[in-house]
Design a protein around this motif. Structure first.
Motif, PDB file in Angstrom:
ATOM      1  N   LYS A   1       7.407   6.323  12.029  1.00  0.00           N
ATOM      2  CA  LYS A   1       8.666   6.643  11.355  1.00  0.00           C
ATOM      3  C   LYS A   1       9.836   5.842  11.913  1.00  0.00           C
ATOM      4  CE  LYS A   1       7.866   9.616   8.100  1.00  0.00           C
ATOM      5  NZ  LYS A   1       8.242   9.287   6.705  1.00  0.00           N
ATOM      6  N   ALA A   2       9.701   5.333  13.124  1.00  0.00           N
ATOM      7  CA  ALA A   2      10.783   4.556  13.733  1.00  0.00           C
ATOM      8  C   ALA A   2      10.797   3.102  13.271  1.00  0.00           C
ATOM      9  CB  ALA A   2      10.665   4.600  15.260  1.00  0.00           C
ATOM     10  N   THR A   3       9.807   2.705  12.450  1.00  0.00           N
ATOM     11  CA  THR A   3       9.721   1.319  11.990  1.00  0.00           C
ATOM     12  C   THR A   3      10.296   1.174  10.584  1.00  0.00           C
ATOM     13  OG1 THR A   3       7.538   1.560  10.939  1.00  0.00           O
ATOM     14  CG2 THR A   3       7.576   1.100  13.303  1.00  0.00           C
ATOM     15  N   LYS A   4      10.623  -0.061  10.222  1.00  0.00           N
ATOM     16  CA  LYS A   4      11.088  -0.337   8.862  1.00  0.00           C
ATOM     17  C   LYS A   4       9.979  -0.092   7.840  1.00  0.00           C
ATOM     18  CE  LYS A   4      14.567  -3.784  10.220  1.00  0.00           C
ATOM     19  NZ  LYS A   4      15.014  -5.187  10.104  1.00  0.00           N
ATOM     20  N   ALA A   5       8.730  -0.229   8.282  1.00  0.00           N
ATOM     21  CA  ALA A   5       7.598  -0.044   7.371  1.00  0.00           C
ATOM     22  C   ALA A   5       7.580   1.340   6.754  1.00  0.00           C
ATOM     23  CB  ALA A   5       6.287  -0.300   8.112  1.00  0.00           C
ATOM     24  N   SER A   6       8.105   2.330   7.477  1.00  0.00           N
ATOM     25  CA  SER A   6       8.020   3.706   6.993  1.00  0.00           C
ATOM     26  C   SER A   6       8.827   3.938   5.719  1.00  0.00           C
ATOM     27  CB  SER A   6       8.481   4.672   8.078  1.00  0.00           C
ATOM     28  OG  SER A   6       9.869   4.532   8.324  1.00  0.00           O
ATOM     29  N   ALA A   7       9.754   3.051   5.425  1.00  0.00           N
ATOM     30  CA  ALA A   7      10.574   3.230   4.222  1.00  0.00           C
ATOM     31  C   ALA A   7       9.739   3.149   2.956  1.00  0.00           C
ATOM     32  CB  ALA A   7      11.688   2.182   4.199  1.00  0.00           C
ATOM     33  N   SER A   8       8.644   2.384   3.001  1.00  0.00           N
ATOM     34  CA  SER A   8       7.827   2.210   1.795  1.00  0.00           C
ATOM     35  C   SER A   8       6.461   2.873   1.887  1.00  0.00           C
ATOM     36  CB  SER A   8       7.630   0.720   1.498  1.00  0.00           C
ATOM     37  OG  SER A   8       6.920   0.079   2.548  1.00  0.00           O
TER      38      SER A   8
ATOM     39  N   ILE B   1       0.841  -1.194   0.000  1.00  0.00           N
ATOM     40  CA  ILE B   1       0.000   0.000   0.000  1.00  0.00           C
ATOM     41  C   ILE B   1       0.880   1.249   0.000  1.00  0.00           C
ATOM     42  CG2 ILE B   1      -1.611   1.308   1.478  1.00  0.00           C
ATOM     43  CD1 ILE B   1      -2.845  -1.456   2.197  1.00  0.00           C
ATOM     44  N   GLY B   2       0.392   2.299  -0.664  1.00  0.00           N
ATOM     45  CA  GLY B   2       1.225   3.472  -0.886  1.00  0.00           C
ATOM     46  C   GLY B   2       1.476   4.325   0.330  1.00  0.00           C
ATOM     47  N   GLY B   3       0.495   4.423   1.226  1.00  0.00           N
ATOM     48  CA  GLY B   3       0.702   5.310   2.364  1.00  0.00           C
ATOM     49  C   GLY B   3      -0.452   5.283   3.335  1.00  0.00           C
TER      50      GLY B   3
ATOM     51  N   GLY C   1       7.297  14.530  11.573  1.00  0.00           N
ATOM     52  CA  GLY C   1       7.684  13.532  10.595  1.00  0.00           C
ATOM     53  C   GLY C   1       6.723  13.279   9.461  1.00  0.00           C
ATOM     54  N   ALA C   2       5.630  14.029   9.380  1.00  0.00           N
ATOM     55  CA  ALA C   2       4.692  13.825   8.274  1.00  0.00           C
ATOM     56  C   ALA C   2       5.381  14.099   6.941  1.00  0.00           C
ATOM     57  CB  ALA C   2       3.483  14.742   8.430  1.00  0.00           C
ATOM     58  N   ASP C   3       5.241  13.179   6.015  1.00  0.00           N
ATOM     59  CA  ASP C   3       5.794  13.392   4.673  1.00  0.00           C
ATOM     60  C   ASP C   3       4.979  14.412   3.895  1.00  0.00           C
ATOM     61  OD1 ASP C   3       7.882  11.419   4.852  1.00  0.00           O
ATOM     62  OD2 ASP C   3       6.331   9.881   4.672  1.00  0.00           O
ATOM     63  N   ILE C   4       3.672  14.455   4.175  1.00  0.00           N
ATOM     64  CA  ILE C   4       2.743  15.366   3.506  1.00  0.00           C
ATOM     65  C   ILE C   4       1.764  15.873   4.555  1.00  0.00           C
ATOM     66  CG2 ILE C   4       0.899  15.560   1.768  1.00  0.00           C
ATOM     67  CD1 ILE C   4       2.207  13.210   0.283  1.00  0.00           C
ATOM     68  N   VAL C   5       1.404  17.153   4.494  1.00  0.00           N
ATOM     69  CA  VAL C   5       0.310  17.660   5.316  1.00  0.00           C
ATOM     70  C   VAL C   5      -0.892  17.899   4.410  1.00  0.00           C
ATOM     71  CG1 VAL C   5       1.766  18.622   7.114  1.00  0.00           C
ATOM     72  CG2 VAL C   5       1.176  20.035   5.133  1.00  0.00           C
ATOM     73  N   ALA C   6      -2.088  17.569   4.936  1.00  0.00           N
ATOM     74  CA  ALA C   6      -3.291  17.575   4.100  1.00  0.00           C
ATOM     75  C   ALA C   6      -4.404  18.363   4.783  1.00  0.00           C
ATOM     76  CB  ALA C   6      -3.742  16.144   3.828  1.00  0.00           C
ATOM     77  N   PRO C   7      -4.514  19.664   4.511  1.00  0.00           N
ATOM     78  CA  PRO C   7      -5.567  20.471   5.127  1.00  0.00           C
ATOM     79  C   PRO C   7      -6.952  20.133   4.580  1.00  0.00           C
ATOM     80  CG  PRO C   7      -4.311  21.764   3.542  1.00  0.00           C
ATOM     81  CD  PRO C   7      -3.600  20.459   3.682  1.00  0.00           C
ATOM     82  N   SER C   8      -7.884  19.867   5.507  1.00  0.00           N
ATOM     83  CA  SER C   8      -9.234  19.466   5.109  1.00  0.00           C
ATOM     84  C   SER C   8     -10.298  20.423   5.624  1.00  0.00           C
ATOM     85  CB  SER C   8      -9.529  18.054   5.632  1.00  0.00           C
ATOM     86  OG  SER C   8      -9.452  18.000   7.042  1.00  0.00           O
ATOM     87  N   ASP C   9      -9.905  21.583   6.102  1.00  0.00           N
ATOM     88  CA  ASP C   9     -10.796  22.495   6.818  1.00  0.00           C
ATOM     89  C   ASP C   9     -11.675  23.345   5.914  1.00  0.00           C
ATOM     90  OD1 ASP C   9      -9.125  25.305   6.469  1.00  0.00           O
ATOM     91  OD2 ASP C   9      -7.880  23.511   6.487  1.00  0.00           O
ATOM     92  N   MET C  10     -11.188  23.662   4.728  1.00  0.00           N
ATOM     93  CA  MET C  10     -11.877  24.509   3.745  1.00  0.00           C
ATOM     94  C   MET C  10     -12.000  25.974   4.156  1.00  0.00           C
ATOM     95  SD  MET C  10     -12.317  22.918   0.941  1.00  0.00           S
ATOM     96  CE  MET C  10     -13.490  23.920   0.023  1.00  0.00           C
ATOM     97  N   MET C  11     -11.047  26.467   4.965  1.00  0.00           N
ATOM     98  CA  MET C  11     -10.973  27.900   5.227  1.00  0.00           C
ATOM     99  C   MET C  11     -10.269  28.592   4.056  1.00  0.00           C
ATOM    100  SD  MET C  11     -12.393  28.265   8.185  1.00  0.00           S
ATOM    101  CE  MET C  11     -13.247  26.783   8.743  1.00  0.00           C
ATOM    102  N   ASP C  12     -10.715  29.788   3.717  1.00  0.00           N
ATOM    103  CA  ASP C  12     -10.056  30.548   2.656  1.00  0.00           C
ATOM    104  C   ASP C  12      -8.665  30.978   3.105  1.00  0.00           C
ATOM    105  OD1 ASP C  12     -12.252  30.390   0.977  1.00  0.00           O
ATOM    106  OD2 ASP C  12     -13.108  32.279   1.669  1.00  0.00           O
ATOM    107  N   GLY C  13      -7.679  30.817   2.215  1.00  0.00           N
ATOM    108  CA  GLY C  13      -6.334  31.287   2.481  1.00  0.00           C
ATOM    109  C   GLY C  13      -5.471  30.347   3.291  1.00  0.00           C
ATOM    110  N   ARG C  14      -5.961  29.177   3.595  1.00  0.00           N
ATOM    111  CA  ARG C  14      -5.198  28.285   4.477  1.00  0.00           C
ATOM    112  C   ARG C  14      -3.925  27.761   3.834  1.00  0.00           C
ATOM    113  NH1 ARG C  14      -8.597  25.443   1.511  1.00  0.00           N
ATOM    114  NH2 ARG C  14      -8.529  23.168   1.321  1.00  0.00           N
ATOM    115  N   ILE C  15      -3.926  27.547   2.523  1.00  0.00           N
ATOM    116  CA  ILE C  15      -2.752  26.990   1.862  1.00  0.00           C
ATOM    117  C   ILE C  15      -1.581  27.974   1.932  1.00  0.00           C
ATOM    118  CG2 ILE C  15      -1.819  26.031  -0.268  1.00  0.00           C
ATOM    119  CD1 ILE C  15      -4.027  24.338   1.072  1.00  0.00           C
ATOM    120  N   ALA C  16      -1.841  29.241   1.652  1.00  0.00           N
ATOM    121  CA  ALA C  16      -0.779  30.244   1.729  1.00  0.00           C
ATOM    122  C   ALA C  16      -0.234  30.351   3.147  1.00  0.00           C
ATOM    123  CB  ALA C  16      -1.307  31.599   1.254  1.00  0.00           C
ATOM    124  N   ALA C  17      -1.133  30.317   4.147  1.00  0.00           N
ATOM    125  CA  ALA C  17      -0.698  30.418   5.539  1.00  0.00           C
ATOM    126  C   ALA C  17       0.143  29.209   5.931  1.00  0.00           C
ATOM    127  CB  ALA C  17      -1.913  30.542   6.457  1.00  0.00           C
ATOM    128  N   MET C  18      -0.247  28.036   5.489  1.00  0.00           N
ATOM    129  CA  MET C  18       0.509  26.823   5.819  1.00  0.00           C
ATOM    130  C   MET C  18       1.857  26.808   5.114  1.00  0.00           C
ATOM    131  SD  MET C  18      -2.362  23.840   5.931  1.00  0.00           S
ATOM    132  CE  MET C  18      -3.810  24.040   6.980  1.00  0.00           C
TER     133      MET C  18
END
Length: 329
Positions: A107-114, A73-75, A164-181
């Motif tokens: 992230k401390a496990t071997k699983a995190s490599a894939s 599985i990808g992630g 340690g997040a490889d990607i952050v995924a905002p789900s809030d739908m506030m205006d302007g959140r991407i620029a602020a993040m």
């Protein structure tokens, strides 16, 4: 050419032939598996409305991560269920928050490599009122404060990236959140952390079971002033265009099957990597039919996922990830 010279059934004659000419393919690496992290040890508490889905303590989540890695599985997409909540949702950016600790453990496990680890960024699981932002009250009336909320969401994104997040995924739908993040991530030295925006998240009836899983039901009102009206396709494209302009690296469409036309329109219009979230209601609805013998589980599961890929999603967030990966090998 016309019948009988043209016979389209020639290319459907055998399983090998159908496989050879198949236009759309599923593979485990295109699946993201959601995990709901809770406090405790040895906790594996099934969500009553979502068969096979559990609230997991961090040690159990690590076991799930290892299983997902073994299946190709990808992630993972991580959500947190804190023991304590407050008006601002401060657990979302706490250095020792439930998802932050979960990220470090995985992230401390071997699983995190894939596995790509993706942290959902929102306040609803952490606020005492269950809304995705700061609530301003005036007697019996209330509103969700946009600009005050994005400042806190940006703090949460930076905290999750630091954990340690490889990607952050905002789900809030506030205006302007991407620029602020993006600004907060860059200031924290996380210039290489991508943002996967839930760019057109609709106010949908299909989220019901998730709210049980994440303990995130609003205590009053609803989320229609910030999540999108399901009738609006053109507005969805504007939301996506704005998020891209603010610095989004990837897109996530939510829900999936009731909005396949939105996925297709986005795929035709934008070149960013794009996924779709097969949400809790889609999953639970299919399981209800499986339990009654109305649908063949394996075929219906794969057909539902195939429809999302065919509409244009590069990857799929799905609670079927493990089951589908086992079938696909």
């Amino acid at each position: 050419m016309h019948f009988p010279a043209t016979r389209l059934r020639r290319l459907r004659s055998t399983p090998a032939m159908r496989s050879l000419v198949r236009e759309t393919h599923l593979h485990p690496g295109a699946f993201l598996y959601p995990l709901f992290l809770c406090e405790g040890e040895g906790v594996r508490r099934e969500v009553s409305s979502m068969p096979g889905v559990f609230n997991l303590s961090i040690d159990e989540a690590v076991k799930e991560a290892e299983q997902c890695a073994a299946l190709g599985i990808g992630g993972l997409l991580l959500f947190g269920i804190p023991d304590e909540k407050d008006e601002q949702g401060s657990g979302a950016w706490a250095a020792d928050g439930i998802v932050q600790r979960g990220l470090r453990a995985i992230k401390a496990t071997k699983a995190s490599a894939s596995l790509v680890t993706i942290a959902d960024v929102c306040l609803c699981e952490y606020t005492s009122h269950g809304h995705c932002g700061i609530v301003a009250r005036d007697g019996e009336h209330y509103q969700i404060e946009n600009d005050a909320s994005i400042a806190l969401l940006a703090k949460a994104a930076a905290s999750l990236a630091e954990a340690g997040a490889d990607i952050v995924a905002p789900s809030d739908m506030m205006d302007g959140r991407i620029a602020a993040m993006r600004e907060a991530l860059d200031a924290a030295g996380q210039q290489n952390t991508p943002i996967m925006s839930y760019a057109s998240k609709f106010a949908s009836a299909f989220y019901g079971p998730f709210r049980e899983a994440a303990d995130s039901t609003p205590q009053f009102g609803d989320r229609r002033t910030y999540q999108m009206d399901g009738a609006n396709l053109r507005e969805a494209m504007r939301e996506i265009e704005q998020d891209i302009a603010e610095g989004a690296d990837m897109l996530l469409m939510k829900p999936a099957m009731p909005y396949l036309d939105v996925i297709r329109e986005a795929r035709n219009s934008f070149d960013l990597p794009m996924g779709a979230y097969q949400v809790s209601g889609e999953y639970s609805m299919l399981h209800a039919a499986f339990q009654r013998g109305w649908l063949e589980p394996e075929r219906a599961m794969l057909e539902s996922l195939l429809s999302i890929r065919r509409a244009g999603a590069d990857f799929i967030v799905t609670y079927f990830a493990k089951d589908a990966a086992k079938v696909l090998g």
